[in-house]
Design a protein around this motif. Structure first.
Motif, mmCIF file in Angstrom:
data_model
loop_
_atom_site.group_PDB
_atom_site.id
_atom_site.type_symbol
_atom_site.label_atom_id
_atom_site.label_comp_id
_atom_site.label_asym_id
_atom_site.label_seq_id
_atom_site.Cartn_x
_atom_site.Cartn_y
_atom_site.Cartn_z
ATOM 1 N N SER A 255 43.643 -37.596 28.505
ATOM 2 C CA SER A 255 44.565 -36.470 28.387
ATOM 3 C C SER A 255 45.608 -36.478 29.513
ATOM 4 O O SER A 255 46.796 -36.230 29.284
ATOM 5 N N LEU A 256 45.160 -36.775 30.730
ATOM 6 C CA LEU A 256 46.083 -36.821 31.868
ATOM 7 C C LEU A 256 47.128 -37.918 31.689
ATOM 8 O O LEU A 256 48.318 -37.698 31.933
ATOM 9 N N VAL A 257 46.688 -39.098 31.254
ATOM 10 C CA VAL A 257 47.616 -40.218 31.064
ATOM 11 C C VAL A 257 48.622 -39.892 29.963
ATOM 12 O O VAL A 257 49.823 -40.166 30.091
ATOM 13 N N TRP B 255 31.797 -39.894 28.548
ATOM 14 C CA TRP B 255 32.693 -39.451 27.479
ATOM 15 C C TRP B 255 33.594 -38.286 27.889
ATOM 16 O O TRP B 255 34.814 -38.365 27.689
ATOM 17 N N PRO B 256 33.064 -37.195 28.450
ATOM 18 C CA PRO B 256 33.990 -36.135 28.897
ATOM 19 C C PRO B 256 34.933 -36.586 30.008
ATOM 20 O O PRO B 256 36.095 -36.168 30.052
ATOM 21 N N ILE B 257 34.434 -37.456 30.921
ATOM 22 C CA ILE B 257 35.303 -37.962 31.983
ATOM 23 C C ILE B 257 36.428 -38.800 31.375
ATOM 24 O O ILE B 257 37.605 -38.671 31.761
ATOM 25 N N ALA B 258 36.091 -39.668 30.412
ATOM 26 C CA ALA B 258 37.094 -40.517 29.755
ATOM 27 C C ALA B 258 38.122 -39.668 29.002
ATOM 28 O O ALA B 258 39.312 -39.978 28.990
ATOM 29 N N ALA B 259 37.659 -38.578 28.376
ATOM 30 C CA ALA B 259 38.571 -37.700 27.631
ATOM 31 C C ALA B 259 39.570 -37.024 28.570
ATOM 32 O O ALA B 259 40.755 -36.880 28.243
ATOM 33 N N ASN C 140 49.708 -36.932 28.963
ATOM 34 C CA ASN C 140 50.638 -35.888 29.391
ATOM 35 C C ASN C 140 51.614 -36.372 30.465
ATOM 36 O O ASN C 140 52.769 -35.928 30.511
ATOM 37 N N LEU C 141 51.137 -37.268 31.341
ATOM 38 C CA LEU C 141 51.986 -37.725 32.447
ATOM 39 C C LEU C 141 52.872 -38.903 32.084
ATOM 40 O O LEU C 141 54.016 -39.006 32.530
ATOM 41 N N LEU C 142 52.351 -39.817 31.257
ATOM 42 C CA LEU C 142 53.077 -41.063 30.988
ATOM 43 C C LEU C 142 53.445 -41.253 29.520
ATOM 44 O O LEU C 142 54.181 -42.197 29.202
ATOM 45 N N GLY C 143 52.933 -40.405 28.630
ATOM 46 C CA GLY C 143 53.150 -40.601 27.201
ATOM 47 C C GLY C 143 54.323 -39.820 26.663
ATOM 48 O O GLY C 143 54.836 -38.899 27.288
ATOM 49 N N ASP C 144 54.759 -40.225 25.457
ATOM 50 C CA ASP C 144 55.837 -39.561 24.754
ATOM 51 C C ASP C 144 55.423 -39.484 23.278
ATOM 52 O O ASP C 144 55.335 -40.484 22.588
ATOM 53 N N LYS C 145 55.184 -38.272 22.816
ATOM 54 C CA LYS C 145 54.697 -38.092 21.449
ATOM 55 C C LYS C 145 55.795 -38.265 20.388
ATOM 56 O O LYS C 145 55.510 -38.278 19.208
ATOM 57 N N HIS C 146 57.046 -38.354 20.826
ATOM 58 C CA HIS C 146 58.131 -38.533 19.875
ATOM 59 C C HIS C 146 58.640 -39.954 19.831
ATOM 60 O O HIS C 146 59.492 -40.303 19.036
ATOM 61 N N GLY C 147 58.125 -40.782 20.762
ATOM 62 C CA GLY C 147 58.555 -42.169 20.762
ATOM 63 C C GLY C 147 59.986 -42.346 21.162
ATOM 64 O O GLY C 147 60.623 -43.344 20.828
ATOM 65 N N ASN C 148 60.553 -41.398 21.912
ATOM 66 C CA ASN C 148 61.953 -41.481 22.329
ATOM 67 C C ASN C 148 62.082 -42.149 23.677
ATOM 68 O O ASN C 148 61.201 -42.100 24.467
#
Length: 335
Positions: free
Chosen positions: A323-325, A315-319, A327-335
């Motif tokens: 988080s890394l994915v 579980w901590p490893i998965a978390a 921050n590196l590949l995600g977009d929280k605004h959907g832009n």
């Protein structure tokens, strides 16, 4: 009044989402509403009243100074103009997105079920095929499933690339289309919840058939293969449901997120809720089933080894990975 409200929302959709602009829109709506009610009380028809109100209050350039938003309406200060996506185009986008979701989900299902070939090849009677022939049949089944799955992924990608211009060019949806998308999204909510719930339950319960078969103490190769095969079947169906429903639901969010949160059009829907979006469709599909897959791995590992005191470390490893994915590949605004 609904026509007037739609007109007003579209008038302000490209302006910056600031308290000054919000106040101006509210004040203008009150003026338009008062004028409409006055005209109706004078005996004007609904269409006549709407036409007069729009002709009198429909030019924002003329009203900007009195509303205190002249600096925002000034072309040098206004937000970049966006093309408006028509209702027909929005319908086509959702239709293609549903096809893409099904193809991707079915491809994932085939990739999981591909391992059934090597598992059940051991059950082929030696009177029908030699050990080498049995292994060849199992491996052939595996590669055929993977090949078909890759074909589905490629076709799904071609559907996605058809709409890539929505990412490259500024587009928006008008108030009426946004309401229609929201209605479609709300009508799908119960189906989404059901598919997601059943999918997660199947992934959690995947080890139950193996436990039951093992408790029967049946010493046969077929029983061993069946227990392992049912685990894969449960996971495959569960993951199929999760991937399909998450991808289909995200298509509504993608349309609603076309209106940038920094513009008034972003208020058409609460689509900017901090959810993480992924431009790469493969990453999006993987992350849509990330936590359910982690749960499956945790349960399978725990039931097989019974090392519950160690398996929690997943579980901590998965978390951390999640988080890394993000921050590196995600977009929280959907832009």
């Amino acid at each position: 009044m609904e026509t007037i409200k739609n007109y007003l929302e579209n008038m302000f959709s490209h302006l910056p989402n600031t308290p000054e602009v919000q106040k101006a829109k509210y004040e203008l709506y009150q003026m338009m509403e008062d004028k409409y009610n006055e005209l109706i009380s004078e005996g004007k028809s609904d269409n006549e009243a709407i036409g007069i109100v729009i002709s009198e209050f429909g030019n924002l350039d003329e009203l900007a100074d009195s509303l205190g938003i002249k600096s925002f309406v000034d072309p040098s200060q206004a937000m970049p103009a966006s093309k408006t996506l028509s209702r027909e185009t929005a319908v086509a986008f959702l239709r293609d997105s549903a096809k893409q979701a099904y193809l991707t989900a079915f491809g994932v299902l085939l990739c999981i079920l591909a391992s059934l070939g090597p598992i059940f090849s051991e059950c082929i009677p030696r009177s029908l095929a030699s050990p080498d022939a049995s292994d060849a049949i199992g491996i052939t089944f595996l590669f055929v499933c993977i090949a078909v799955a890759v074909g589905f992924f490629i076709f799904s990608g071609s559907l996605s690339s058809k709409w890539s211009y929505l990412k490259k060019e500024p587009y928006c949806i008008d108030f009426e289309t946004a309401n229609w998308v929201i209605e479609r999204k709300e009508s799908y909510r119960s189906t989404h919840a059901m598919l997601l719930t059943v999918g997660i339950m199947l992934c959690i319960l995947c080890a139950v058939p193996a436990i039951i078969i093992s408790s029967l103490n049946t010493k046969s190769t077929f029983a061993d293969s069946l227990s392992g095969g049912l685990v894969l079947v449960f996971i495959a169906i569960g993951v199929f449901m999760i991937v399909f429903t998450n991808m289909k639901k995200s298509s509504f969010d993608k349309l609603l997120s076309l209106n940038g949160a920094q513009t008034m059009g972003g208020n058409f829907a609460n689509s900017h809720d901090g959810k993480v979006y992924y431009e790469n469709p493969v990453v999006a599909a993987i992350m849509s089933v990330y936590w359910s897959t982690v749960t499956c791995i945790y349960l399978c590992w725990s039931f097989i080894t019974f090392d519950w005191g160690i398996t929690w470390i997943i579980w901590p490893i998965a978390a951390i990975i999640n988080s890394l994915v993000e921050n590196l590949l995600g977009d929280k605004h959907g832009n």
